[in-house]
Motif scaffolding. Structure first.
Motif, short mmCIF file in Angstrom:
data_model
loop_
_atom_site.label_atom_id
_atom_site.label_comp_id
_atom_site.label_asym_id
_atom_site.label_seq_id
_atom_site.Cartn_x
_atom_site.Cartn_y
_atom_site.Cartn_z
N ASP A 23 23.98 14.71 15.82
CA ASP A 23 24.67 16.00 15.82
C ASP A 23 23.83 17.10 16.46
O ASP A 23 24.36 17.95 17.18
CB ASP A 23 25.04 16.39 14.38
N SER A 24 22.53 17.11 16.19
CA SER A 24 21.68 18.15 16.76
C SER A 24 21.56 17.98 18.28
O SER A 24 21.47 18.97 19.01
CB SER A 24 20.29 18.13 16.12
N ARG A 25 21.59 16.76 18.75
CA ARG A 25 21.53 16.52 20.20
C ARG A 25 22.83 16.95 20.87
O ARG A 25 22.80 17.56 21.94
CB ARG A 25 21.23 15.05 20.48
N LEU A 26 23.94 16.65 20.24
CA LEU A 26 25.23 17.10 20.79
C LEU A 26 25.30 18.62 20.81
O LEU A 26 25.82 19.21 21.77
CB LEU A 26 26.37 16.53 19.95
N ALA A 27 24.76 19.25 19.77
CA ALA A 27 24.81 20.71 19.69
C ALA A 27 24.04 21.36 20.83
O ALA A 27 24.42 22.42 21.33
CB ALA A 27 24.26 21.18 18.34
N ARG A 28 22.96 20.72 21.26
CA ARG A 28 22.15 21.30 22.34
C ARG A 28 22.90 21.25 23.68
O ARG A 28 22.62 22.06 24.57
CB ARG A 28 20.80 20.58 22.42
N VAL A 29 23.84 20.30 23.80
CA VAL A 29 24.70 20.29 24.99
C VAL A 29 25.80 21.34 24.84
O VAL A 29 26.11 22.08 25.77
CB VAL A 29 25.30 18.89 25.22
N GLU A 30 26.39 21.42 23.66
CA GLU A 30 27.47 22.38 23.42
C GLU A 30 27.02 23.82 23.68
O GLU A 30 27.77 24.63 24.24
CB GLU A 30 27.98 22.24 21.98
N THR A 31 25.80 24.15 23.29
CA THR A 31 25.30 25.52 23.44
C THR A 31 24.81 25.82 24.86
O THR A 31 24.51 26.98 25.17
CB THR A 31 24.15 25.79 22.46
N GLY A 32 24.68 24.77 25.69
CA GLY A 32 24.19 24.98 27.04
C GLY A 32 22.69 24.88 27.17
O GLY A 32 22.15 25.03 28.28
N GLU A 33 21.99 24.60 26.07
CA GLU A 33 20.54 24.43 26.15
C GLU A 33 20.19 23.23 27.03
O GLU A 33 19.20 23.24 27.76
CB GLU A 33 19.95 24.24 24.75
N ARG B 48 15.53 9.25 35.98
CA ARG B 48 14.83 9.66 37.20
C ARG B 48 15.29 8.85 38.42
O ARG B 48 15.25 9.34 39.54
CB ARG B 48 13.33 9.53 37.00
N LEU B 49 15.75 7.62 38.18
CA LEU B 49 16.29 6.82 39.27
C LEU B 49 17.72 7.20 39.59
O LEU B 49 18.11 7.31 40.76
CB LEU B 49 16.22 5.33 38.91
N ARG B 50 18.54 7.42 38.55
CA ARG B 50 19.96 7.71 38.74
C ARG B 50 20.21 9.16 39.16
O ARG B 50 21.13 9.45 39.91
CB ARG B 50 20.72 7.41 37.44
N SER B 51 19.39 10.07 38.63
CA SER B 51 19.61 11.50 38.87
C SER B 51 18.27 12.17 39.17
O SER B 51 17.76 12.96 38.36
CB SER B 51 20.27 12.13 37.63
N PRO B 52 17.67 11.86 40.31
CA PRO B 52 16.31 12.32 40.60
C PRO B 52 16.16 13.83 40.69
O PRO B 52 15.04 14.35 40.56
CB PRO B 52 15.99 11.65 41.95
N ARG B 53 17.24 14.57 40.88
CA ARG B 53 17.14 16.03 40.97
C ARG B 53 17.15 16.69 39.59
O ARG B 53 16.92 17.89 39.47
CB ARG B 53 18.29 16.57 41.80
N SER B 54 17.43 15.91 38.54
CA SER B 54 17.50 16.47 37.19
C SER B 54 16.11 16.65 36.61
O SER B 54 15.13 16.05 37.06
CB SER B 54 18.31 15.54 36.28
N GLU B 55 16.04 17.47 35.57
CA GLU B 55 14.82 17.65 34.80
C GLU B 55 15.00 16.96 33.46
O GLU B 55 15.94 17.26 32.71
CB GLU B 55 14.54 19.14 34.58
N VAL B 56 14.13 16.01 33.14
CA VAL B 56 14.23 15.29 31.88
C VAL B 56 13.50 16.08 30.79
O VAL B 56 12.34 16.48 30.97
CB VAL B 56 13.64 13.87 32.00
N VAL B 57 14.18 16.29 29.66
CA VAL B 57 13.60 17.01 28.53
C VAL B 57 13.41 16.04 27.39
O VAL B 57 14.36 15.38 26.94
CB VAL B 57 14.53 18.17 28.08
N ASP B 58 12.17 15.90 26.91
CA ASP B 58 11.85 14.98 25.80
C ASP B 58 12.34 15.60 24.50
O ASP B 58 11.88 16.68 24.11
CB ASP B 58 10.34 14.75 25.76
N ILE B 59 13.28 14.95 23.82
CA ILE B 59 13.88 15.52 22.61
C ILE B 59 13.81 14.55 21.45
O ILE B 59 13.71 13.32 21.63
CB ILE B 59 15.35 15.93 22.84
N ARG B 60 13.85 15.09 20.24
CA ARG B 60 14.00 14.35 19.00
C ARG B 60 15.19 14.94 18.26
O ARG B 60 15.74 15.96 18.65
CB ARG B 60 12.75 14.48 18.12
N GLY B 61 15.56 14.32 17.14
CA GLY B 61 16.63 14.88 16.33
C GLY B 61 17.79 13.92 16.16
O GLY B 61 17.91 12.93 16.87
#
Length: 330
Positions: free
Chosen positions: A150-160, A134-147
Motif C-alpha cells: 500500500d505504501s508503494r502504491l501511494a508513492r505512485v498515486e501522489t506523484g512521488e 535499467r535494461l528495459r527503461s535506460p532513461r529512467s531513474e531507479v529509486v531504492d525503496i522499502r515498505g
C-alpha cells in the motif's frame, strides 16, 4: 475441543494474507482450528536497503528461531525470500500451487515501462529488478525503496514515483484495489526471482505425524519440482536471495523448461540460458550432466530436479556468471 495448530507469520498485511490462505486450507484438511502467531522479523524492523541486508534471510531467521523454540507449529514463507540452506531440524513440508510468478509495473496512466519519459522515477528495492529496469527503461531513474504494498502504491498515486515494480502474486493475495494502471511483464523476457509466486510451508523434522501428513496434502508436485530447479540454480551460483539473477521453471506435460539470467548491476552485461529437459515418470533425466543423476525407478524426483538446477548453474558459471553475482553470506 482439540488444540489449535499455531502458524507463525510476519505481521505485514501480505504475510497475514498468505498465511490466512494456508490456514484456511489446513483447517479444511485437518478439521482443526489454525491460529496465527504474529512474529516480528529483522526485515520488519531494519529499514536498510534490501540489497544490503536481504542475503541474510532477514524475513525468515526470526520466524525459524520461533519455530525451533516451540513458539509455533509451522511457518508460511514467501519462497523467494528464503535462503537455499534449510536450518538443521527444519524442512519444507509443502509448496502449495504457485500463483502468478510475473512482475507488474504500476503507473498512474498506463505508460509502458519502456516508454517512460527520461528521468522518470521507478521504485524497487530488488537488485534483480533494478538491473532489469535499467535494461528495459535506460532513461529512467531507479529509486531504492522499502515498505509494504500500500505504501508503494501511494508513492505512485501522489506523484512521488512514476512507477513501481511489484510481484503479481502479492497484489493478488492482498486483493489490492487501486485506480492505478498495471503492465504485466512476460516471463520470457522478464524472468523473476527463484520461487516468486510460491509459498513454503515449513515445520520441524520431529513435528507430530498427523500435522506432517496434513501439511503434505497442501503440496503441489509441479510447483515443488519447478521451485527446486530454480533454487538449485541459486544454490549452485552460491548467491543470496537478493542476487541480481532470475530463474523461472515450468512443468508442461512430460518436460520442464527453465529460463535463467544473471545480470551485471553495473552494466548491460547479462548471461542467460533457456533449457528444456525431459521428464520421465515424474522426475528429471539429467542428460549428460556428469552427475550420474539419470532417473531410475524409485529415485527421488526432488533430488533429480536439484541436480538439474545445479547443472544449469554450472553452465552459467562456465560462461562467467561468477563475476556478476555476490557470494551468499551466512
Amino acid at each position: 475441543m482439540s488444540t489449535p495448530i499455531r502458524l507463525g507469520t510476519r505481521r505485514s498485511a501480505l504475510a497475514q494474507a498468505q498465511s490466512g490462505h494456508v490456514a484456511a486450507a489446513l483447517e479444511r484438511i485437518s478439521g482443526r482450528r489454525v491460529e496465527l502467531v504474529p512474529i516480528v522479523s529483522e526485515g520488519d524492523t531494519n529499514r536498510a536497503s534490501l540489497s544490503e541486508i536481504g542475503g541474510l534471510g532477514v524475513f525468515a531467521t526470526r520466524l525459524r528461531e520461533a519455530l525451533l523454540a516451540g513458539q509455533c507449529d509451522f511457518l508460511v514463507h514467501s519462497l523467494k525470500d528464503l535462503p537455499t540452506a534449510v536450518p538443521e531440524g527444519l524442512f519444507i513440508a509443502a509448496t502449495p500451487p504457485r500463483e502468478d510468478a510475473r512482475d507488474v509495473v504500476i503507473t498512474r496512466d498506463g505508460t509502458p515501462l519502456h516508454a517512460l519519459r527520461a528521468g522518470a522515477k521507478v521504485g524497487t528495492g530488488s537488485p534483480r529488478r533494478i538491473a532489469q529496469v535499467r535494461l528495459r527503461s535506460p532513461r529512467s531513474e531507479v529509486v531504492d525503496i522499502r515498505g509494504n504494498v500500500d505504501s508503494r502504491l501511494a508513492r505512485v498515486e501522489t506523484g512521488e514515483l512514476d512507477a513501481v515494480i511489484l510481484a503479481a502474486a502479492g497484489l493478488s493475495r492482498l486483493g489490492s484495489e487501486t485506480t492505478l494502471k498495471r503492465e504485466e511483464l512476460g516471463l520470457a523476457e522478464w524472468p523473476t526471482a527463484p520461487g516468486q509466486g510460491s509459498l513454503a510451508v515449513e515445520t520441524t523434522v520431529d513435528a507430530a505425524s498427523d500435522l506432517r501428513a496434513a501439511l503434505a496434502e497442501l503440496d503441489d508436485e509441479d510447483t515443488r519440482l519447478a521451485i527446486t530447479v530454480e533454487r538449485a540454480i541459486l544454490e549452485g551460483l552460491d548467491a543470496g536471495c537478493q542476487a541480481p539473477m532470475a530463474a523461472h521453471a515450468v512443468v508442461t506435460g512430460d518436460s520442464m523448461r527453465v529460463r535463467t539470467i544473471v545480470y551485471d548491476p553495473a552494466s548491460e552485461r547479462r548471461i542467460g540460458l533457456d533449457v528444456t529437459e525431459s521428464l520421465n515418470r515424474g522426475y528429471i533425466r539429467s542428460h549428460g550432466s556428469g552427475d550420474d543423476a539419470d532417473a531410475a525407478d524409485g529415485a527421488d524426483p526432488n533430488r533429480a530436479a536439484r541436480e538439474f538446477g545445479l547443472s544449469v548453474a554450472r553452465r552459467l558459471l562456465e560462461q562467467g556468471a561468477a563475476d556478476l553475482v555476490p557470494r551468499e553470506q551466512s
